[in-house]
Design an enzyme around this catalytic site. Structure first.
Site, PDB file in Angstrom:
ATOM      1  N   ASP A   8     -12.055  -4.659   2.173  1.00 27.57           N
ATOM      2  CA  ASP A   8     -12.680  -3.186   2.304  1.00 27.57           C
ATOM      3  C   ASP A   8     -13.739  -3.665   2.177  1.00 27.57           C
ATOM      4  O   ASP A   8     -14.946  -2.244   2.772  1.00 27.57           O
ATOM      5  CB  ASP A   8     -12.244  -2.384   1.264  1.00 27.57           C
ATOM      6  CG  ASP A   8     -10.984  -1.601   1.268  1.00 27.57           C
ATOM      7  OD1 ASP A   8     -10.965  -1.068   2.476  1.00 27.57           O
ATOM      8  OD2 ASP A   8     -10.402  -1.400   0.608  1.00 27.57           O
ATOM      9  N   ASP A  30      -8.035  -3.108  -5.055  1.00 28.32           N
ATOM     10  CA  ASP A  30      -6.675  -3.251  -4.705  1.00 28.32           C
ATOM     11  C   ASP A  30      -6.068  -4.115  -5.685  1.00 28.32           C
ATOM     12  O   ASP A  30      -5.695  -5.485  -5.392  1.00 28.32           O
ATOM     13  CB  ASP A  30      -6.876  -3.023  -2.913  1.00 28.32           C
ATOM     14  CG  ASP A  30      -6.303  -2.175  -2.315  1.00 28.32           C
ATOM     15  OD1 ASP A  30      -5.185  -1.304  -2.672  1.00 28.32           O
ATOM     16  OD2 ASP A  30      -7.771  -1.675  -1.427  1.00 28.32           O
ATOM     17  N   CYS A  88       0.874  -1.376  -0.273  1.00 25.42           N
ATOM     18  CA  CYS A  88       0.294  -0.243  -0.476  1.00 25.42           C
ATOM     19  C   CYS A  88       0.825   0.861  -0.069  1.00 25.42           C
ATOM     20  O   CYS A  88       0.151   2.261  -0.255  1.00 25.42           O
ATOM     21  CB  CYS A  88      -0.846  -0.065   1.259  1.00 25.42           C
ATOM     22  SG  CYS A  88      -2.562  -1.628   0.868  1.00 25.42           S
ATOM     23  N   ASP A 106     -14.621   6.655   2.292  1.00 25.83           N
ATOM     24  CA  ASP A 106     -14.755   5.957   2.477  1.00 25.83           C
ATOM     25  C   ASP A 106     -14.435   4.341   2.198  1.00 25.83           C
ATOM     26  O   ASP A 106     -13.381   4.557   1.297  1.00 25.83           O
ATOM     27  CB  ASP A 106     -15.892   5.193   2.743  1.00 25.83           C
ATOM     28  CG  ASP A 106     -16.982   4.654   4.150  1.00 25.83           C
ATOM     29  OD1 ASP A 106     -16.041   3.892   4.254  1.00 25.83           O
ATOM     30  OD2 ASP A 106     -17.764   5.381   4.346  1.00 25.83           O
ATOM     31  N   ASP A 107     -13.890   3.088   2.646  1.00 22.39           N
ATOM     32  CA  ASP A 107     -13.355   2.387   2.363  1.00 22.39           C
ATOM     33  C   ASP A 107     -13.761   1.226   0.616  1.00 22.39           C
ATOM     34  O   ASP A 107     -13.050   0.947   0.197  1.00 22.39           O
ATOM     35  CB  ASP A 107     -13.311   0.468   3.270  1.00 22.39           C
ATOM     36  CG  ASP A 107     -12.412   1.310   4.270  1.00 22.39           C
ATOM     37  OD1 ASP A 107     -11.419   1.742   4.492  1.00 22.39           O
ATOM     38  OD2 ASP A 107     -13.648   1.595   5.381  1.00 22.39           O
ATOM     39  N   GLY A 166     -10.701 -12.653 -14.500  1.00 21.52           N
ATOM     40  CA  GLY A 166      -9.575 -11.059 -13.856  1.00 21.52           C
ATOM     41  C   GLY A 166      -9.065 -10.735 -15.786  1.00 21.52           C
ATOM     42  O   GLY A 166      -9.736 -11.229 -16.581  1.00 21.52           O
ATOM     43  N   HIS A 167      -8.353  -9.415 -15.166  1.00 23.07           N
ATOM     44  CA  HIS A 167      -7.158  -9.039 -16.994  1.00 23.07           C
ATOM     45  C   HIS A 167      -6.502  -8.750 -16.200  1.00 23.07           C
ATOM     46  O   HIS A 167      -6.222  -8.700 -14.516  1.00 23.07           O
ATOM     47  CB  HIS A 167      -8.207  -7.797 -16.482  1.00 23.07           C
ATOM     48  CG  HIS A 167      -7.745  -7.622 -17.859  1.00 23.07           C
ATOM     49  ND1 HIS A 167      -7.700  -8.074 -18.988  1.00 23.07           N
ATOM     50  CD2 HIS A 167      -6.687  -6.307 -18.610  1.00 23.07           C
ATOM     51  CE1 HIS A 167      -7.702  -6.663 -20.255  1.00 23.07           C
ATOM     52  NE2 HIS A 167      -6.483  -5.778 -19.909  1.00 23.07           N
ATOM     53  N   THR A 168      -5.142  -9.176 -17.496  1.00 20.98           N
ATOM     54  CA  THR A 168      -3.772  -9.046 -16.857  1.00 20.98           C
ATOM     55  C   THR A 168      -2.756  -8.203 -17.944  1.00 20.98           C
ATOM     56  O   THR A 168      -3.027  -8.773 -19.353  1.00 20.98           O
ATOM     57  CB  THR A 168      -2.982 -10.909 -16.763  1.00 20.98           C
ATOM     58  OG1 THR A 168      -3.866 -11.640 -15.886  1.00 20.98           O
ATOM     59  CG2 THR A 168      -1.923 -11.081 -16.352  1.00 20.98           C
ATOM     60  N   ASP A 184     -10.906   0.299   7.587  1.00 22.06           N
ATOM     61  CA  ASP A 184     -10.202  -0.632   8.278  1.00 22.06           C
ATOM     62  C   ASP A 184      -8.384   0.298   7.915  1.00 22.06           C
ATOM     63  O   ASP A 184      -8.083   0.954   7.022  1.00 22.06           O
ATOM     64  CB  ASP A 184      -9.424  -2.096   6.751  1.00 22.06           C
ATOM     65  CG  ASP A 184      -9.343  -1.375   5.251  1.00 22.06           C
ATOM     66  OD1 ASP A 184      -9.909  -0.324   4.959  1.00 22.06           O
ATOM     67  OD2 ASP A 184      -8.949  -2.404   4.045  1.00 22.06           O
TER      68      ASP A 184
HETATM   69 CO    CO Z   1      -9.945   0.760   3.767  1.00 25.00          CO
HETATM   70 CO    CO Z   2      -8.109  -0.226  -0.044  1.00 30.44          CO
END
Ligand code: CO
Ligand code: CO
Length: 365
Positions: free
Chosen positions: A100, A77, A27, A59-60, A148-150, A238
């Site tokens: 989240d 994320d 992060c 917010d999360d 997903g995507h790569t 979080d």
């Molecule tokens: Co968060």
């Molecule tokens: Co986040």
């Protein structure tokens, strides 16, 4: 509920260490708080009554009402390698992305992988192991991977977009902290410092193990435990890239209160205070720059003239990856909430109280 000891991941030794593919880990790699507000501030305001929570309140996750019984909680994320073990990296990325949804009181149900890998100079088994680690965490959470995507990139990045559900009247937000509430924190602080020390081979085993186990532990048990005590949760968030001070400040601002934290009650990873010199991150510096004007440090250990005060302050602004929940609890329900957390193996520290809005958003005494 933990994911076993820190060495449990399948270790593949690539010629190049995984963290060599990242300029800053976890992060700590996210855009600085001030930068983000400037970039998004000019966008036109969305108008849709079904949007219950969007990015404007910091917010999360976003919350979108489907019908009277159901809202969806959405978040995404992904980040650069934070540890060298690819399986662990996948686990941490998943636990962090799911967090989240838990912080909003939601139940994650589906996930889409978001990934970037170099086209050459990487063992395909490493990529497989990252996905396997992520999938193991999604399974533990009972979340279905839909796809997903790569893309190709010189820097490795991995994470998920996650969708969860919550009752439209019963989601938790960082705006819900009430004066008189008691503040709990469910994981220790210091992952930014520890993972930087790991990257440079300077982290003692005990510090590294504690941080890695913590980062790959879901916030599910904490959120479920808190959800069993009706009315206990006021505000919840979080603690991730913007640090304990940053996320506490955002909760205080959104809830129009002041959070008063006790320094000696804040849990830090073992040995991390001594690791601060030489292992601070750019993210920590920008967090401090952005949030310190709303933070008042009164504890004598933070105002002392010696270097240990500076180490503690750095930890308060240290960007966390897959950090714990910072949650405000009705004072009359703190005991049942802590019992419910303990029954699920979550060690929650009582770190402070919520007060009427004073001159500072957050006070650390
Ligand atoms: Co968060
Ligand atoms: Co986040």
């Amino acid at each position: 509920m933990t994911s076993g000891d820190a060495s449990a991941g399948r270790a593949i030794a690539p010629e190049k260490r995984l963290t060599d593919y990242s300029s800053c880990g976890g992060c700590a790699s996210k855009l600085a708080a001030g930068e983000l507000s400037r970039v998004l501030g000019g966008l036109p305001l969305p108008i849709d009554s079904r949007v219950l929570v969007d990015y404007r309140t910091h917010d999360d996750a976003g919350v979108y009402k489907i019908d009277e019984q159901t809202a969806i909680v959405q978040t995404v994320d992904f980040f650069t390698p934070i540890v060298d073990d690819p399986f662990r990296y996948g686990q941490i990325a998943a636990a962090n992305a799911l967090s989240d949804v838990y912080a909003m009181g939601g139940k994650p149900i589906t996930a889409l992988a978001v990934a970037a890998f170099p086209s050459k100079d990487i063992d395909p088994r490493v990529i497989e192991s990252v996905f396997a680690g992520g999938l193991s965490m999604l399974r533990e959470a009972g979340v279905a991977l839909l796809g997903g995507h790569t893309v190709r990139d010189t820097e490795i990045k991995f994470g998920y977009a996650v969708t969860g559900t919550v009752h439209p009247d019963r989601y938790w937000s960082n705006a819900g902290a009430r004066v008189g509430d008691v503040l709990l924190l469910t994981k220790p602080i210091g992952t930014g410092i520890v993972t930087t020390a790991i990257k440079f081979g300077r982290a003692p085993q005990a510090s590294a193990d504690a941080a890695i186990v913590s980062m790959s532990t879901l916030n599910r048990a904490a959120a479920e435990a808190l959800g069993t005590v009706e009315g206990a949760v006021g505000g919840c968030t979080d603690v991730t890239g913007f640090s304990l001070m940053g996320h506490a400040s955002e909760m205080a601002a959104a809830s129009r209160v002041t959070l008063r934290l006790r320094l000696e009650a804040i849990p830090f990873f073992p040995g991390v205070v001594d690791l601060v010199p030489g292992n601070t991150t750019g993210g920590g510096a920008t967090n401090r720059q952005h949030f310190s004007k709303g933070v008042e440090l009164t504890a004598s250990a933070l105002t002392a003239a010696d270097p240990s005060a500076e180490n503690l302050i750095s930890l308060l602004y240290d960007p966390q990856t897959s950090g714990g929940l910072l949650v405000s609890i009705d004072p009359g329900l703190v005991d049942p909430a802590r019992r419910a957390l303990a029954a699920r193996g979550v060690q929650a520290a009582v770190v402070g109280v919520v007060e009427a809005r004073g001159p500072a958003l957050v006070t650390v005494g």
